[in-house]
Design a protein around this motif. Structure first.
Motif, PDB file in Angstrom:
ATOM      1  N   UNK A  68      -4.517  -6.135   4.368  1.00 18.25           N
ATOM      2  CA  UNK A  68      -3.672  -5.246   5.162  1.00 18.25           C
ATOM      3  C   UNK A  68      -3.630  -3.846   4.547  1.00 18.25           C
ATOM      4  N   UNK A  69      -4.497  -3.600   3.581  1.00 13.84           N
ATOM      5  CA  UNK A  69      -4.567  -2.272   2.978  1.00 13.84           C
ATOM      6  C   UNK A  69      -3.642  -2.112   1.778  1.00 13.84           C
ATOM      7  N   UNK A  70      -2.717  -3.036   1.633  1.00 13.07           N
ATOM      8  CA  UNK A  70      -1.779  -2.962   0.509  1.00 13.07           C
ATOM      9  C   UNK A  70      -2.085  -4.077  -0.486  1.00 13.07           C
ATOM     10  N   UNK A  71      -1.840  -3.788  -1.751  1.00 14.01           N
ATOM     11  CA  UNK A  71      -1.882  -4.852  -2.753  1.00 14.01           C
ATOM     12  C   UNK A  71      -0.438  -5.074  -3.167  1.00 14.01           C
ATOM     13  N   UNK A  72       0.155  -6.128  -2.630  1.00 10.94           N
ATOM     14  CA  UNK A  72       1.584  -6.299  -2.860  1.00 10.94           C
ATOM     15  C   UNK A  72       1.965  -7.776  -2.942  1.00 10.94           C
ATOM     16  N   UNK A 102      10.807  -4.347  -2.251  1.00  8.56           N
ATOM     17  CA  UNK A 102       9.702  -5.014  -2.942  1.00  8.56           C
ATOM     18  C   UNK A 102       8.358  -4.309  -2.762  1.00  8.56           C
ATOM     19  N   UNK A 103       8.419  -3.001  -2.658  1.00  8.96           N
ATOM     20  CA  UNK A 103       7.198  -2.240  -2.465  1.00  8.96           C
ATOM     21  C   UNK A 103       7.237  -1.048  -3.411  1.00  8.96           C
ATOM     22  N   UNK A 105       2.529   1.615  -6.133  1.00  7.11           N
ATOM     23  CA  UNK A 105       1.214   1.021  -6.276  1.00  7.11           C
ATOM     24  C   UNK A 105       0.900  -0.042  -5.229  1.00  7.11           C
ATOM     25  N   UNK A 106       1.949  -0.537  -4.565  1.00  3.22           N
ATOM     26  CA  UNK A 106       1.740  -1.567  -3.555  1.00  3.22           C
ATOM     27  C   UNK A 106       1.464  -0.973  -2.173  1.00  3.22           C
ATOM     28  N   UNK A 107       1.516   0.342  -2.063  1.00  9.07           N
ATOM     29  CA  UNK A 107       1.294   0.975  -0.756  1.00  9.07           C
ATOM     30  C   UNK A 107      -0.196   1.071  -0.447  1.00  9.07           C
ATOM     31  N   UNK A 108      -0.500   1.318   0.832  1.00  7.13           N
ATOM     32  CA  UNK A 108      -1.911   1.526   1.182  1.00  7.13           C
ATOM     33  C   UNK A 108      -2.351   2.879   0.640  1.00  7.13           C
ATOM     34  N   UNK A 109      -3.634   3.020   0.539  1.00  7.94           N
ATOM     35  CA  UNK A 109      -4.208   4.280   0.071  1.00  7.94           C
ATOM     36  C   UNK A 109      -3.661   5.451   0.899  1.00  7.94           C
TER      37      UNK A 109
END
Lengths: 349, 364
Positions: free
Chosen positions: A116-120, B99-100, B103-107
């Motif tokens: 989904x584009x995120x690493x979370x 919980x975001x 670094x957990x966001x999209x590029x």
């Protein structure tokens, strides 16, 4: 005093399920980021997906540069499996407490599994669901003293968790025995335990950045209380604990900051204890800048201790059971609360 | 003086962000002093902090911020500390929202935050010009105190040292003097008062003193002076009375009277006597009165209109000095035996003088 009754409960009834808020973890962990690169982190907590320690490291796995994250759960944890249904019914016989099985999680990389584009955290959840070797059942009950868990400890570099307060001594002893780095939450009074005080005296462990009174989530089964207790809008029970602080052997800036001292010594203002050759200083800020003998201070001093400024000589507590507990703190015939004994480092003015 | 609006992307502001707690916070590749050492630490609530990030994510505008260019080409952040810290900490991965973490966001999401442009007014000029400007812009949000503004200009080692003693909660100055000073250390009230007293000794303004000592390596003069003031007060007026003694201009008194010899026991006896005197209406003025003898500090009780009327009728409207007749509106009530000589504010001790005679009397 606020929080003490909760601590006493913890000790008496072995009510050890206190869940640390993520914000409390974040506000402490931000001071240690440099320590984690390439390290194996162990959170031997209660339920990885309930534990904010696990969540913190799973979320920050890549930014911290972790090599591996290990988490274990403990069989009797009352909230195991409540948040994430990771096992299907064939894997686990049932959700009744008697049939719960403890497990461990080992993560060596977190990538965008669900694309989904995120690493979370959702990727971590995906990992747990789809890669069977990430989550495996433990043979024993997940107790930190079990051989299986000790093996995991040995593999780890840094342990970050909320250990059971009633077993705090044993927990610290195990970490020291295995020479591990750690950052764990506990109660300030543990400083004066005979097993722990010598570690402070020899500068092997110290207190972290934050300390004070904090709210912790507790299981539904815990009884309601008149004070230091609340139920939030979702029905979650909370208890507030006093004198909470972090115990660590990871270096950080705060412990190198000198206290600015300004009082001058005079025998009238700083009387000596009736039964021990040290002066009584009832507030840390009032430590005189020109006294070179032994000084008795409240335990909260430890949150401001800089080992370059003072050395810790011992404690005035019960006066027995411990070679560094020299006496009770008695002043003018009256017994005071426990005092930490300190002395200025040589050469300091 | 130059004041210019700059659009600086978040990515540049968070570059080289370091939070050294007590020792201050820097960003903008080390060139922006976000929070100077020992400065008031804003405890931004999680909710407010999160709102800053949500605004930026939605590309909503944040209010303008103000930076000041120092002589060395670096910048002091004057207004916008909390917003700047929120952004730096978030990008730095210090906290998460729902919980975001950053670094957990999209590029794309990360880039959007980094590209967000902050509106920043940067001011260059002389110290005086900058101070004027701050005073004028200092109208919105969390207002800065006059001393906080001065601290933004006269930065240096001296100020860092001075803040250690005067500007923290439970700092040494607070510990020794909280019985005698009003205000709060973190809002710089203690620092301001101490400098003002010391500067006043030499007939100077706070700004003069700060400019002269800006590049000193320590603040010993100020701290020793301040301790001397407090020790003098304690030694001179041995009995502490919080209502009367807190907030007086002790440093000013010290400057004038420190070399005079007073007997603390006699002073205390006089204080008790004066507090017992029904005609003394301002007890806090007793201390200054005892030092300089000016009874105006005591706000001696005035005669009531009724007492004045009784005296007027008794005199049949005749002024006892010039023996002429006046209307009561043109006369003033006066102590026959002055208060300082034991005369009381009672009708028996009241006489009505015409304005001229009364003026002449008080001039004697």
């Amino acid at each position: 005093m606020a929080g003490n009754s909760n601590l006493n409960d913890s000790a008496r009834n072995k009510q050890d399920e206190f869940y640390t808020q993520l914000s409390l973890i974040e506000s402490e962990l931000k001071y240690y980021k440099g320590h984690f690169k390439g390290k194996v982190v162990l959170c031997n907590c209660d339920d990885p997906f309930e534990s904010n320690y696990f969540k913190y490291f799973a979320m920050n796995f890549n930014s911290l540069g972790l090599k591996k994250l290990i988490a274990t759960c403990y069989a009797t944890s009352p909230i195991i499996y409540t948040q994430l249904d990771i096992f299907d019914t064939e894997t686990v016989a049932g959700k009744e407490s008697s049939k719960r099985k403890p497990y461990k999680i080992e993560i060596t990389e977190v990538t965008d599994e669900n694309q989904d584009g995120r690493v979370d955290l959702s990727d971590v959840e995906y990992l747990l669901r789809n890669h069977k070797n990430v989550l495996t059942l433990l043979e024993s009950d997940g107790d930190f003293r079990s051989p299986e868990c000790v093996e995991l400890l040995k593999q780890s570099d840094i342990i970050v968790t909320n250990p059971p307060f009633s077993l705090f001594r044993d927990y610290i002893a195990q970490l020291m025995e295995h020479g591990k780095e750690f950052l764990i939450i506990g109660n300030l009074n543990a400083v004066k335990y005979k097993e722990i005080l010598p570690l402070f005296m020899t500068d092997k462990i110290w207190l972290g950045n934050n300390s004070g009174h904090y709210w912790f989530r507790v299981p539904d089964t815990y009884e309601e209380k008149a004070t230091d207790f609340k139920i939030d809008e979702t029905g979650q029970k909370w208890r507030r604990m006093g004198n909470i602080c972090w115990f660590t052997n990871l270096d950080m800036e705060k412990r190198h900051e000198d206290m600015t001292l300004f009082r001058t010594y005079s025998p009238d203002i700083y009387p000596k204890y009736d039964n021990y050759d040290a002066i009584e200083v009832s507030r840390t800020a009032d430590i005189p800048c020109d006294y070179h003998g032994v000084i008795g201070v409240p335990i909260t001093f430890m949150t401001r201790h800089n080992p370059a400024q003072f050395s810790i000589v011992g404690v005035l507590n019960s006066g027995s059971g411990n070679e560094y507990d020299y006496a009770k703190a008695i002043l003018n015939g009256k017994q005071l609360y426990a005092r930490i004994l300190i002395r200025r480092k040589q050469g300091e003015i | 003086m130059k004041i210019k609006l700059h659009e600086i992307p978040v990515s540049e502001v968070v570059e080289g962000y370091i939070d050294s707690a007590e020792n201050g916070v820097v960003g903008y590749n080390g060139r922006l002093n976000i929070r100077p050492a020992f400065q008031r630490e804003f405890i931004y609530k999680d909710k407010q902090r999160d709102e800053v990030i949500r605004s930026v994510k939605k590309n909503f505008p944040l209010n303008v911020m103000y930076w000041v260019k120092s002589d060395d080409g670096n910048f002091e952040l004057l207004d916008g500390q909390q917003r700047t810290m929120s952004l730096c900490q978030y990008v730095n991965g210090d906290y998460s929202i729902d919980h975001m973490g950053f670094d957990n966001l999209t590029q794309t999401e990360r880039q959007q935050i980094l590209d967000y442009r902050l509106m920043i007014y940067i001011c260059e000029g002389t110290d005086k010009e900058k101070l004027d400007w701050y005073t004028i812009i200092n109208i919105a949000g969390e207002r800065l105190t006059a001393q906080e503004l001065r601290n933004a200009i006269y930065t240096g080692e001296w100020l860092t040292e001075a803040k250690k003693y005067f500007s923290k909660t439970a700092c040494p100055a607070y510990a020794i003097a909280s019985d005698y000073l009003n205000g709060s250390p973190i809002r710089q009230d203690y620092l301001e008062t101490a400098i003002r007293w010391l500067a006043s000794r030499d007939g100077k303004e706070i700004e003069d003193y700060m400019a002269e000592h800006q590049h000193d390596t320590n603040c010993n003069e100020l701290w020793l002076y301040f301790q001397a003031v407090i020790n003098w007060v304690k030694a001179t007026f041995t009995e502490y009375r919080s209502k009367e003694m807190k907030g007086l201009e002790w440093g000013i008194f010290y400057n004038k009277y420190k070399d005079d010899k007073y007997d603390p026991k006699q002073l205390e006896a006089r204080i008790v006597e004066l507090m017992d005197d029904e005609d003394v209406t301002k007890y806090s003025g007793i201390y200054e009165y005892l030092l300089d003898g000016d009874e105006r500090h005591l706000s001696i009780r005035a005669f009531t209109p009724k007492m004045a009327r009784v005296a007027y009728e008794r005199q049949k409207g005749i002024c006892p000095k010039c023996k002429k007749h006046f209307e009561i509106a043109d006369m003033q009530a006066d102590h026959i035996t002055p208060w300082s000589k034991g005369g009381k504010t009672i009708v028996e001790n009241c006489q009505m003088l015409c304005a001229d005679c009364n003026r002449r009397k008080s001039n004697v």
